[in-house]
Design an enzyme around this catalytic site. Sequence first.
Site, PDB file in Angstrom:
ATOM      1  N   TRP A 357      49.411  75.211 102.077  1.00 53.63           N
ATOM      2  CA  TRP A 357      50.894  75.114 102.195  1.00 53.63           C
ATOM      3  C   TRP A 357      51.079  74.653 100.321  1.00 53.63           C
ATOM      4  CZ3 TRP A 357      53.442  69.836 102.343  1.00 53.63           C
ATOM      5  CH2 TRP A 357      52.309  68.745 102.216  1.00 53.63           C
ATOM      6  N   ASP A 358      50.343  74.236  99.671  1.00 54.67           N
ATOM      7  CA  ASP A 358      50.282  73.823  98.264  1.00 54.67           C
ATOM      8  C   ASP A 358      51.250  74.856  97.697  1.00 54.67           C
ATOM      9  OD1 ASP A 358      48.011  72.694  99.365  1.00 54.67           O
ATOM     10  OD2 ASP A 358      47.178  72.345  97.627  1.00 54.67           O
ATOM     11  N   GLU A 488      46.621  63.083 105.950  1.00 59.19           N
ATOM     12  CA  GLU A 488      45.436  63.409 106.775  1.00 59.19           C
ATOM     13  C   GLU A 488      44.486  62.245 107.030  1.00 59.19           C
ATOM     14  OE1 GLU A 488      43.528  66.581 104.317  1.00 59.19           O
ATOM     15  OE2 GLU A 488      44.764  68.159 105.261  1.00 59.19           O
ATOM     16  N   LYS A 600      46.853  58.833 102.752  1.00 57.13           N
ATOM     17  CA  LYS A 600      46.093  59.874 101.892  1.00 57.13           C
ATOM     18  C   LYS A 600      47.311  60.019 100.717  1.00 57.13           C
ATOM     19  CE  LYS A 600      43.595  63.990 101.629  1.00 57.13           C
ATOM     20  NZ  LYS A 600      43.060  64.844 102.395  1.00 57.13           N
ATOM     21  N   GLN A 601      48.425  60.641 101.284  1.00 53.94           N
ATOM     22  CA  GLN A 601      49.344  61.145 100.285  1.00 53.94           C
ATOM     23  C   GLN A 601      50.775  61.172 101.112  1.00 53.94           C
ATOM     24  OE1 GLN A 601      47.152  64.945 101.764  1.00 53.94           O
ATOM     25  NE2 GLN A 601      48.898  66.217 100.884  1.00 53.94           N
TER      26      GLN A 601
HETATM   27  C1  BGC Z   1      45.515  67.664 101.083  1.00 54.44           C
HETATM   28  C2  BGC Z   1      46.178  69.012 101.651  1.00 54.44           C
HETATM   29  C3  BGC Z   1      46.118  70.042 100.457  1.00 54.44           C
HETATM   30  C4  BGC Z   1      44.516  70.446 100.283  1.00 54.44           C
HETATM   31  C5  BGC Z   1      44.468  71.590  99.466  1.00 54.44           C
HETATM   32  C6  BGC Z   1      44.155  68.229 100.748  1.00 54.44           C
HETATM   33  O1  BGC Z   1      43.226  67.351 100.383  1.00 54.44           O
HETATM   34  O2  BGC Z   1      45.374  66.643 101.916  1.00 54.44           O
HETATM   35  O3  BGC Z   1      47.467  68.573 101.650  1.00 54.44           O
HETATM   36  O4  BGC Z   1      46.897  71.361 101.138  1.00 54.44           O
HETATM   37  O5  BGC Z   1      43.924  69.400  99.965  1.00 54.44           O
HETATM   38  O6  BGC Z   1      45.101  71.250  97.938  1.00 54.44           O
END
Ligand code: BGC
Length: 772
Positions: A357-358, A488, A600-601
């Site tokens: 999804w990035d 996550e 996490k984000q």
């Molecule tokens: C992130 C995801 C991301 C993936 C690839 C993961 O660590 O939590 O949001 O899509 O890394 O960049």
Amino acid sequence: MKNYIQAEEWNIIENGFDAHLNKISESLFSLGNGRMGQRANFEETYTGDTLQGNYVAGVYYPDKTRVGWWKNGYPEYFAKVLNATNWMGLEFRFDGELLDLNLCKVTAFKRVLNMQEGYLERTFTAELASGKQVKVNAKRFFSIANDEIAALHYHLIPLNFSGKLELKAVIDGDVKNQDSNYEEKFWDEVSRAQDGSGSYLTLRTKKTAFDVITGVKTLVYKNEQAVQLGADSVSREKYLSESTSFTLNQNEGIDIYKIATNLSSQNYASAELPEKARAVLGAAVARGFQALLEDQAAAWATKWEEGDIIIEGDVAAQQAIRFNIFQLNQTYTGKDARLNIGPKGFTGEKYGGSTYWDTEAYCIPFYLSTAPQEVSRNLLIYRYKHLEKAIENAQKLGFDKGAALYPMVTMNGEECHNEWEITFEEIHRNGAIAFAIFNYIRYTGDTSYLKEYGLEVLIGIARFWKQRVNWSVDKKQYVMLGVTGPNEYENNINNNWYTNTLAAWCLKYATEAADIVKENDPEQYQRIVAKTTLIDQEFSDWKNIAENIYLPYDQELGVFLQQDGYLDKEQILVSNLPASERPLNQKWSWDRILRSCFIKQADVLQGMYFFEDDYDLESLRRNFDFYESRTVHESSLSPCVHSILAAKLNDGDKAYEFYLRTSRLDLDDYNNDTEDGLHITSMAGTWMSIVEGFAGMRVRADKLSFNPFLPEQWTSFAFKVGFRGIQLKIQIKRDEMIIHTDSKEPLDITIFNKLHTVLAGETVISYKGLLV
Ligand code: BGC
């Protein structure tokens, strides 16, 4: 965090050789050209710690999923970007003694990534165990002028001895992926050939049957006199070498050139590969290393002309943004609609070249502004082409009637991620794909995309959300259970505010998009209705859900709740965490992470960023203060969103701090994981931090608007954007903004909520006094 990269505006510089940092540097100094790329491994033998990596875009292997306990619905495989043939190997033996930096005393070591001209240069002096000293200068590049070509020049001088040199030039396809699930090798040999034009190794991937031919021409000169190499008769599979030996006198230099091509059956019929490789290689050899390097510099000059960001007064920030732009351009050029932007690009195996999804959430804005419109369109079409697979994917999980669930990780549209809490539950990715369509149309005004491709995707996504929610008798609202949000560090939660908000938005937007197509092109609309068997009842169902979905909120704090029960967790702030316990994902058990309140984000904040006009500044501030203090940013995608929001909240210090963190994430190895590869997709977020954050650029009602803010540490910054056929150069200074445009028509631009009409050429707009 590390601090060994020297700051310089156009160059990434490592001074001195530290074997412990080698894998980090191999990532940082990676090269690529959209079609292929490579970690900065050494040309000569190296027996120290290294992650060898050569990659060809779009070539992958479905590595059978390995999990302890199989659950129904798991994808059969994890698609791996493949470590491919290493074309650049050189072996040197001086009177029988091998040159291997792991066994030498290394001095005057310097690695420079020249971003302006697009090449990597390495110099060092090595003292072998015998005391023999050699001095080396090695340069190499992956051509963006001709993306089928890469080349190197290796110059070596014996400093304190004369002796016999045995030189071997190697092409090695007998390689493995470090992340292979079953220690398997992913390539089979098709053919090996050596003739006057070069050495050619053709390999085929197991299962996926991609053929890749690597052709290399090696040229050796001693005192500018050509030295002939002879083909070695090697019985090893997937390996070719040529050798020569001669006496090398003290201070007498040798020059080795390797010019290489990688062609794959994605672009040529397999049977044609040998002939094509000879033609491509022959032309490149005829052009010669120096001319190819000049072509490279010219091609990079054009890239910089289109997309450079100039920061005055802060070398570390300048170097960092150029590094991000450089790596993005090395990874994806938009020439091929079958390719996408892997989170690690060509710099490592982890996440590899797969699509996440990035792309939609982070990369689209960068390409919308800095590349021709077709590039972002191609990225959207990529998902359109995967719609059928997304419908199949949803079916596998029990959804029906055309509901589409796009994969979390994919190479060809099939899901190939295998952690249930992500594969089945991190479904917000579906919404980012819809949002990207909206974002593209908002920026370009190209609504025709909807009737050609977009609407079908939006219908599939809306149908998924409709089936994924359920009515809660208790809450008397629709709820969404068992999901994972962008954060996550929480799994299997109920009512993730971000996912519910995004789902509601998708349901509304799908209806709006249908109305646009119906009104503008009734015929196309009928075609889509027939193809998708869409019925009017669906619109009212979607509306009903969108209006009645449950969005957790805490009245007392005045913040949206990340999910049901978030406040039951022990509320500790990141500022209370000892530095020794971070990053949490390396220091804490997963169990402890899941039970903690740490994020996490960006999660709620990701939603507030997407739908910013729905929230007033006070609400944004409350949510920002609450969530930012609980966020550990252990995804590279996190700091940029925080930087943009902090800039919007006029918190210059925070915006700048997050900018530095996102832009120097890899250069300073913030998350202690750069050795796995670079965080390519978050690099687009760095660009966003400047353009959407510091410059406050938005598109509103078909017009550009800016809310500029200049970090204290800078004296000015400038960037270029393309917008609806017009090129603009924007320079932000302390008290004024300079806009340069080639627009033939007067252009309306809003700055600090005031409308300005800008004419072709340069306009200086003073905003002294307007700054709050
Ligand atoms: C992130 C995801 C991301 C993936 C690839 C993961 O660590 O939590 O949001 O899509 O890394 O960049």
